[in-house]
Design an enzyme around this catalytic site. Structure first.
Site, PDB file in Angstrom:
ATOM      1  N   GLY A   7       0.861  -1.049   0.031  1.00 46.17           N
ATOM      2  CA  GLY A   7       0.161  -0.039   0.094  1.00 46.17           C
ATOM      3  C   GLY A   7       0.845   1.396   0.191  1.00 46.17           C
ATOM      4  O   GLY A   7       0.635   2.442   0.605  1.00 46.17           O
ATOM      5  N   MET A  20      -0.933   6.350   4.526  1.00 49.47           N
ATOM      6  CA  MET A  20      -0.453   5.600   5.781  1.00 49.47           C
ATOM      7  C   MET A  20       0.991   4.975   5.111  1.00 49.47           C
ATOM      8  O   MET A  20       1.933   4.981   5.796  1.00 49.47           O
ATOM      9  CB  MET A  20      -1.424   4.575   6.459  1.00 49.47           C
ATOM     10  CG  MET A  20      -2.206   4.977   7.354  1.00 49.47           C
ATOM     11  SD  MET A  20      -1.267   5.981   8.822  1.00 49.47           S
ATOM     12  CE  MET A  20      -0.783   4.448   9.726  1.00 49.47           C
ATOM     13  N   GLY A  69      -1.388  -2.325   9.874  1.00 53.86           N
ATOM     14  CA  GLY A  69      -2.188  -1.247  10.650  1.00 53.86           C
ATOM     15  C   GLY A  69      -3.615  -1.195  10.055  1.00 53.86           C
ATOM     16  O   GLY A  69      -4.356  -0.643  10.347  1.00 53.86           O
ATOM     17  N   THR A  95      -7.375  -1.588   9.142  1.00 50.83           N
ATOM     18  CA  THR A  95      -8.515  -1.785  10.160  1.00 50.83           C
ATOM     19  C   THR A  95      -9.502  -2.401   9.391  1.00 50.83           C
ATOM     20  O   THR A  95      -9.670  -2.321   8.198  1.00 50.83           O
ATOM     21  CB  THR A  95      -8.985  -0.483  10.750  1.00 50.83           C
ATOM     22  OG1 THR A  95      -9.259   0.336   9.768  1.00 50.83           O
ATOM     23  CG2 THR A  95      -7.706   0.340  11.442  1.00 50.83           C
ATOM     24  N   ASN A 125      -4.647   0.887  15.941  1.00 47.27           N
ATOM     25  CA  ASN A 125      -4.015   2.290  16.259  1.00 47.27           C
ATOM     26  C   ASN A 125      -2.466   2.436  16.502  1.00 47.27           C
ATOM     27  O   ASN A 125      -2.398   1.852  17.652  1.00 47.27           O
ATOM     28  CB  ASN A 125      -4.885   2.985  17.109  1.00 47.27           C
ATOM     29  CG  ASN A 125      -4.766   4.504  17.147  1.00 47.27           C
ATOM     30  OD1 ASN A 125      -3.707   5.046  16.752  1.00 47.27           O
ATOM     31  ND2 ASN A 125      -5.755   5.442  17.452  1.00 47.27           N
ATOM     32  N   HIS A 175     -12.985  11.223  12.423  1.00 43.24           N
ATOM     33  CA  HIS A 175     -12.084  11.033  11.481  1.00 43.24           C
ATOM     34  C   HIS A 175     -12.531  11.899  10.228  1.00 43.24           C
ATOM     35  O   HIS A 175     -13.534  12.241  10.081  1.00 43.24           O
ATOM     36  CB  HIS A 175     -11.977   9.387  11.304  1.00 43.24           C
ATOM     37  CG  HIS A 175     -11.438   8.799  12.393  1.00 43.24           C
ATOM     38  ND1 HIS A 175     -11.929   8.427  13.362  1.00 43.24           N
ATOM     39  CD2 HIS A 175     -10.051   8.382  12.432  1.00 43.24           C
ATOM     40  CE1 HIS A 175     -11.132   7.743  14.314  1.00 43.24           C
ATOM     41  NE2 HIS A 175      -9.865   7.712  13.584  1.00 43.24           N
ATOM     42  N   LYS A 224     -12.679   7.522   5.667  1.00 45.19           N
ATOM     43  CA  LYS A 224     -12.854   6.185   6.408  1.00 45.19           C
ATOM     44  C   LYS A 224     -13.997   5.301   6.054  1.00 45.19           C
ATOM     45  O   LYS A 224     -15.032   6.024   6.113  1.00 45.19           O
ATOM     46  CB  LYS A 224     -12.909   6.633   8.051  1.00 45.19           C
ATOM     47  CG  LYS A 224     -12.604   5.550   8.947  1.00 45.19           C
ATOM     48  CD  LYS A 224     -12.098   5.975  10.292  1.00 45.19           C
ATOM     49  CE  LYS A 224     -12.012   4.688  11.023  1.00 45.19           C
ATOM     50  NZ  LYS A 224     -11.014   3.860  10.874  1.00 45.19           N
ATOM     51  N   THR A 229     -10.345   2.022  17.162  1.00 42.33           N
ATOM     52  CA  THR A 229     -10.123   2.582  18.506  1.00 42.33           C
ATOM     53  C   THR A 229     -11.131   2.720  19.501  1.00 42.33           C
ATOM     54  O   THR A 229     -10.964   2.407  20.759  1.00 42.33           O
ATOM     55  CB  THR A 229      -9.301   3.886  18.231  1.00 42.33           C
ATOM     56  OG1 THR A 229      -8.093   3.669  17.420  1.00 42.33           O
ATOM     57  CG2 THR A 229      -8.810   4.244  19.526  1.00 42.33           C
TER      58      THR A 229
HETATM   59  P1  NAP Z   1      -5.398   4.661   1.607  1.00 43.07           P
HETATM   60  O1  NAP Z   1      -4.942   6.198   1.458  1.00 43.07           O
HETATM   61  O2  NAP Z   1      -6.898   4.648   0.819  1.00 43.07           O
HETATM   62  O3  NAP Z   1      -4.382   3.622   1.231  1.00 43.07           O
HETATM   63  C1  NAP Z   1      -4.618   2.463   0.836  1.00 43.07           C
HETATM   64  C2  NAP Z   1      -3.754   1.885  -0.239  1.00 43.07           C
HETATM   65  O4  NAP Z   1      -3.701   0.483  -0.531  1.00 43.07           O
HETATM   66  C3  NAP Z   1      -3.940   2.570  -1.701  1.00 43.07           C
HETATM   67  O5  NAP Z   1      -2.686   3.304  -2.087  1.00 43.07           O
HETATM   68  C4  NAP Z   1      -4.335   1.403  -2.357  1.00 43.07           C
HETATM   69  O6  NAP Z   1      -4.256   1.589  -3.650  1.00 43.07           O
HETATM   70  C5  NAP Z   1      -3.613   0.218  -1.661  1.00 43.07           C
HETATM   71  N1  NAP Z   1      -4.240  -1.204  -2.030  1.00 43.07           N
HETATM   72  C6  NAP Z   1      -5.157  -1.508  -2.235  1.00 43.07           C
HETATM   73  N2  NAP Z   1      -5.303  -2.922  -2.762  1.00 43.07           N
HETATM   74  C7  NAP Z   1      -3.996  -3.226  -2.729  1.00 43.07           C
HETATM   75  C8  NAP Z   1      -3.310  -4.388  -3.226  1.00 43.07           C
HETATM   76  N3  NAP Z   1      -4.115  -5.278  -3.747  1.00 43.07           N
HETATM   77  N4  NAP Z   1      -2.144  -4.186  -2.950  1.00 43.07           N
HETATM   78  C9  NAP Z   1      -1.441  -3.420  -2.836  1.00 43.07           C
HETATM   79  N5  NAP Z   1      -1.964  -2.138  -2.255  1.00 43.07           N
HETATM   80  C10 NAP Z   1      -3.279  -2.071  -2.235  1.00 43.07           C
HETATM   81  O7  NAP Z   1      -5.773   4.572   3.106  1.00 43.07           O
HETATM   82  P2  NAP Z   1      -4.895   4.887   4.505  1.00 43.07           P
HETATM   83  O8  NAP Z   1      -5.702   6.077   4.861  1.00 43.07           O
HETATM   84  O9  NAP Z   1      -3.514   4.958   4.100  1.00 43.07           O
HETATM   85  O10 NAP Z   1      -5.268   3.816   5.265  1.00 43.07           O
HETATM   86  C11 NAP Z   1      -4.829   2.205   5.196  1.00 43.07           C
HETATM   87  C12 NAP Z   1      -5.413   1.390   6.109  1.00 43.07           C
HETATM   88  O11 NAP Z   1      -4.885   1.879   7.503  1.00 43.07           O
HETATM   89  C13 NAP Z   1      -6.873   1.450   6.398  1.00 43.07           C
HETATM   90  O12 NAP Z   1      -7.484   0.212   6.907  1.00 43.07           O
HETATM   91  C14 NAP Z   1      -6.989   2.703   7.786  1.00 43.07           C
HETATM   92  O13 NAP Z   1      -8.391   2.435   8.239  1.00 43.07           O
HETATM   93  C15 NAP Z   1      -6.049   2.050   8.304  1.00 43.07           C
HETATM   94  N6  NAP Z   1      -5.179   3.086   9.134  1.00 43.07           N
HETATM   95  C16 NAP Z   1      -4.628   2.430  10.257  1.00 43.07           C
HETATM   96  C17 NAP Z   1      -4.148   3.390  11.329  1.00 43.07           C
HETATM   97  C18 NAP Z   1      -3.409   2.748  12.521  1.00 43.07           C
HETATM   98  O14 NAP Z   1      -2.717   3.582  13.236  1.00 43.07           O
HETATM   99  N7  NAP Z   1      -3.339   1.482  12.434  1.00 43.07           N
HETATM  100  C19 NAP Z   1      -3.945   4.828  11.303  1.00 43.07           C
HETATM  101  C20 NAP Z   1      -4.659   5.321   9.904  1.00 43.07           C
HETATM  102  C21 NAP Z   1      -5.435   4.317   8.908  1.00 43.07           C
HETATM  103  P3  NAP Z   1      -5.149   1.925  -4.893  1.00 43.07           P
HETATM  104  O15 NAP Z   1      -5.510   2.896  -4.377  1.00 43.07           O
HETATM  105  O16 NAP Z   1      -4.988   1.662  -6.269  1.00 43.07           O
HETATM  106  O17 NAP Z   1      -6.537   0.884  -4.349  1.00 43.07           O
END
Ligand code: NAP
Length: 267
Positions: free
Chosen positions: A11, A16, A100, A102, A128, A156, A160, A167
């Protein structure tokens, strides 16, 4: 041979994932050996706009990535369906996942835990990674023993997908572990507009706000006789999650089972 931790980020174009690529790039003992993206097969990280100038290859197929690249840890920041598939592939190839992403179900976590146990591989799923948010949850659990009336307001950004946030649910679960089950508010309370009182978890109310401009924020409000207590955490930007990701990568190398929640690896 280098003794750096060899890392694949899945990703990498995401909000993130791009921070995770930067974290790996600037951490002395970490090495980015590849990224897994949904496009850009055959390119290099340096060819992707906004990412650092690194030679690491880009794969679309995670199995092929793990077959061709030697790796210790997978950092996954994608979507729940993709993240689950990626974790299974990581276990299959002897790679420890730090996730990470969710939105995993209880069944997902139970099934992934048994694969980790069978393979004797460490794994961390942390809804988180903000260390301050974990402390907010711990402080809320302490307070709930004395203040059983509690409402959670999580806020958020409007992209989202899941609500309430992982969290908020985790906070409510930690509070429920120490709080006697209680239906809050007036017993004859009536919602004039459906949803006005928020979601109900064991009598606690959870409210989800979604607005552009927000990142990740949560307030836990306690009410008692003649007093209120508010415990609040704000992630101002996504770099707030990276110290937790770094801690998870360093810790997962010494583990042989799946752990859910950053609080379980913090002293
Ligand atoms: P985002 O900006 O939408 O990024 C997700 C990425 O995953 C996109 O670049 C997407 O590419 C990619 N992706 C989708 N399918 C894929 C695949 N098969 N192979 C490789 N990459 C792929 O989302 P984000 O805000 O970064 O959040 C990502 C995740 O982390 C979410 O589940 C969010 O809820 C979570 N999160 C966790 C925390 C924590 O502290 N744990 C904090 C914030 C967010 P495409 O656009 O081409 O589909």
């Amino acid at each position: 041979m280098s003794n750096k931790t060899r890392i694949v980020v899945a990703g990498p174009r995401g909000r993130m994932g791009s921070e995770a690529v930067n974290l790996v790039d600037r951490t002395e003992n970490f090495e980015l050996v590849a990224v897994v993206d949904s496009r850009n097969e055959g390119k290099r990280v340096k060819d992707i706009e906004g990412l650092p100038s690194l030679e690491a290859p880009v794969y679309e197929d995670i199995d092929r990535c793990f077959r061709e690249v030697e790796c210790d840890v997978l950092i996954d920041l994608t979507t729940p369906a993709v993240g689950r598939k990626h974790m299974e592939s990581a276990f299959h190839h002897g790679v420890r996942p730090v996730v990470g992403t969710t939105g995993f179900t209880d069944d997902d976590i139970a099934e992934l835990s048994s694969v980790a146990e069978e393979k004797q591989l460490g794994a961390i799923i942390a809804p988180n990674f903000a260390i301050g948010a974990v402390l907010m949850m711990k402080f809320s659990q302490m307070a709930a023993k004395y203040f059983p009336d509690v409402e959670i307001i999580e806020q958020h950004h409007d992209q989202k997908l899941d609500a309430p946030s992982g969290t908020a649910v985790k906070t409510a679960q930690m509070i429920a572990d120490v709080r006697e089950s209680k239906q809050q508010g007036h017993e004859n309370e009536k919602e004039e507009l459906k949803g006005a009182r928020g979601a109900n978890m064991d009598g606690m109310r959870i409210h989800s706000v979604r607005l552009p401009g927000l990142v990740a924020h949560q307030e836990v409000l306690f009410g008692g006789e003649g007093q209120t207590l508010k415990i609040r955490h704000d992630s101002i930007n996504r770099t707030s999650f990276m110290p937790g990701v770094k801690l998870a990568v360093e810790t997962v190398l010494k583990m042989d089972q799946l752990v859910y929640g950053l609080e379980n690896i913090m002293e």
